[in-house]
Design a protein around this motif. Sequence first.
Motif, PDB file in Angstrom:
ATOM      1  N   PHE A   1      -6.246   8.137  -1.888  1.00 50.86           N
ATOM      2  CA  PHE A   1      -5.982   7.841  -0.453  1.00 50.86           C
ATOM      3  C   PHE A   1      -6.096   9.296   0.173  1.00 50.86           C
ATOM      4  O   PHE A   1      -5.491  10.055   0.178  1.00 50.86           O
ATOM      5  CB  PHE A   1      -4.356   7.433  -0.370  1.00 50.86           C
ATOM      6  CG  PHE A   1      -3.872   6.840   1.028  1.00 50.86           C
ATOM      7  CD1 PHE A   1      -4.329   5.663   1.135  1.00 50.86           C
ATOM      8  CD2 PHE A   1      -3.344   7.580   1.834  1.00 50.86           C
ATOM      9  CE1 PHE A   1      -3.877   5.097   2.603  1.00 50.86           C
ATOM     10  CE2 PHE A   1      -2.749   7.302   3.155  1.00 50.86           C
ATOM     11  CZ  PHE A   1      -3.256   5.994   3.381  1.00 50.86           C
ATOM     12  N   ALA A   2      -6.958   8.952   1.426  1.00 52.38           N
ATOM     13  CA  ALA A   2      -7.392  10.282   2.191  1.00 52.38           C
ATOM     14  C   ALA A   2      -5.943  10.379   3.211  1.00 52.38           C
ATOM     15  O   ALA A   2      -5.458   9.651   3.777  1.00 52.38           O
ATOM     16  CB  ALA A   2      -8.552   9.988   3.230  1.00 52.38           C
ATOM     17  N   LEU A   3      -5.699  11.892   3.212  1.00 50.88           N
ATOM     18  CA  LEU A   3      -4.843  12.421   4.178  1.00 50.88           C
ATOM     19  C   LEU A   3      -5.309  12.966   5.414  1.00 50.88           C
ATOM     20  O   LEU A   3      -4.831  13.312   6.376  1.00 50.88           O
ATOM     21  CB  LEU A   3      -3.984  13.439   3.258  1.00 50.88           C
ATOM     22  CG  LEU A   3      -3.367  12.799   2.163  1.00 50.88           C
ATOM     23  CD1 LEU A   3      -2.492  14.123   1.479  1.00 50.88           C
ATOM     24  CD2 LEU A   3      -2.271  11.608   2.505  1.00 50.88           C
TER      25      LEU A   3
ATOM     26  N   VAL B   1       4.234   9.160   2.650  1.00 51.21           N
ATOM     27  CA  VAL B   1       2.860   8.992   2.920  1.00 51.21           C
ATOM     28  C   VAL B   1       2.694   7.543   3.805  1.00 51.21           C
ATOM     29  O   VAL B   1       1.942   7.467   4.729  1.00 51.21           O
ATOM     30  CB  VAL B   1       1.910   9.226   2.001  1.00 51.21           C
ATOM     31  CG1 VAL B   1       0.403   8.963   2.301  1.00 51.21           C
ATOM     32  CG2 VAL B   1       2.018  10.878   1.369  1.00 51.21           C
ATOM     33  N   ALA B   2       3.081   6.473   3.089  1.00 55.34           N
ATOM     34  CA  ALA B   2       2.991   5.165   3.559  1.00 55.34           C
ATOM     35  C   ALA B   2       3.404   5.049   4.952  1.00 55.34           C
ATOM     36  O   ALA B   2       2.820   4.551   5.893  1.00 55.34           O
ATOM     37  CB  ALA B   2       3.457   4.063   2.572  1.00 55.34           C
ATOM     38  N   GLY B   3       4.785   5.587   4.948  1.00 56.28           N
ATOM     39  CA  GLY B   3       5.420   5.550   6.187  1.00 56.28           C
ATOM     40  C   GLY B   3       4.651   6.142   7.290  1.00 56.28           C
ATOM     41  O   GLY B   3       4.453   5.489   8.409  1.00 56.28           O
ATOM     42  N   LEU B   4       4.113   7.389   7.229  1.00 57.48           N
ATOM     43  CA  LEU B   4       3.320   8.141   8.022  1.00 57.48           C
ATOM     44  C   LEU B   4       1.973   7.427   8.498  1.00 57.48           C
ATOM     45  O   LEU B   4       1.740   7.626   9.630  1.00 57.48           O
ATOM     46  CB  LEU B   4       2.914   9.663   7.632  1.00 57.48           C
ATOM     47  CG  LEU B   4       4.155  10.630   7.669  1.00 57.48           C
ATOM     48  CD1 LEU B   4       3.636  12.010   6.823  1.00 57.48           C
ATOM     49  CD2 LEU B   4       4.512  10.793   9.081  1.00 57.48           C
ATOM     50  N   ALA B   5       1.471   6.888   7.427  1.00 55.46           N
ATOM     51  CA  ALA B   5       0.052   6.266   7.824  1.00 55.46           C
ATOM     52  C   ALA B   5       0.392   4.828   8.143  1.00 55.46           C
ATOM     53  O   ALA B   5      -0.781   4.209   8.366  1.00 55.46           O
ATOM     54  CB  ALA B   5      -0.529   6.241   6.336  1.00 55.46           C
TER      55      ALA B   5
END
Lengths: 73, 344
Positions: free
Chosen positions: A23-25, A8-12
């Motif tokens: 953490f909002a997706l 998720v961190a990589g995508l965001a």
Amino acid sequence: MKSLKEIVAGLASVPVEEIDAFFALDRPGLDSSLKRAVLIASIRKNLGKHCMEAGRAKTFSELEDAVAKAPPA
Amino acid sequence: MPDAKPVRVPQETVNDERVRLVRWRVEEGAPVEPGAVLAEIETSKSVLEVTAGEGGFLRRAASEGDWVPVGGVFCYLTVHADDPVPAAEAGAKTEGPAFSRKARALLEKEGVDPAAFSGMGMVREEDVRRHLASASAKGVRREPLSARKRSENAALSGGGANALRSLAALRCSEEAYRRAVERAPAFEATPSGLILFEAARTLKEFPLFNAYYADGDAAYYDGVNVGFVVDGDRGLRVPVIHGADSKTEDETAREIQDLLLAYHEDELNVERLSGGTFTITDLSGEGVTRFDPLINAAQSAILGVAAPEGGSFELCLAFDHRLHEGRSAAAFLHVLKSRITARA
């Protein structure tokens, strides 16, 4: 293999430390169909789970739940 | 000083007013034989060797890099090494750039100041034209395209350069499409994957759309390999699903996701980007309600998916009229639309 937080961190494009349960997706940059598809594929590749529901999760907490319930890829 | 024979710059080309002395081939005061190469001169066409018509001692009247008028003296041949030479003739060299006759004529015709070429040696007609072109393009900034964009242009130019391009569009109900996707959960994350899935099967019914024009022939592909355009952070790419007509919904959806992940991680290799026989491009996310996509090289059609407007959206089929007609394109679109909406 990446952890779910790392995925998720990589995508965001944010540090892993910023990823918490709330953490909002559905934030801009993560809400495109391309990013959702990438998220699903990345979970399958790194965590071995086929989690179509990942595309519907609105927070990281929801995503964790969905991945936990997802069948093996 | 009858013993000092002037050696003049020959008229090698009628276009030149003067030439540049590039290099001496004989030392000052050295003896030369008839036919010996004295120096190299640069004309508007080439660099030439100037030879001695007779023997003697070479006495330079110009330096390397000097411009000397055609017919002007650039050296003397004397009987003795220390014979005096005329001072006046030695001053034949000139300053500033030299212009070919065509360049000079163009300068005068266009009213260009010769000073614009200061610092140049020989100015040719093309130099003046280049100057005129750049002058008319003031206010324009040019930057070279990226290698990726050049490659993309090459692929698209290959398909479109000679094609007789045409476009047919058919409206499809947004609601019917939404319901169809709901009934195909594999495509929940990538709804246009459903269109790709059905297009691959439609291609089996219309094999000519899975072919390309080749020197008066229709070249049919054995396989149905459908590419889909991705244009995100990594630039425009067209990953390909090989054998798309024989894959299940789940296999198709997973492969689309895997290809998007490879795109995101910049790991799309040549194998995943090549071999496409038909292409789909989806601009619905960009709000584009109609467009005319470019056909890729060695293909004869491309399907565009547009954004909804008034409860429906357009399926836009750009095709090569050398293989297809409006009627066959319409038939392809109607079958594709039926396959999608029949699921609703």
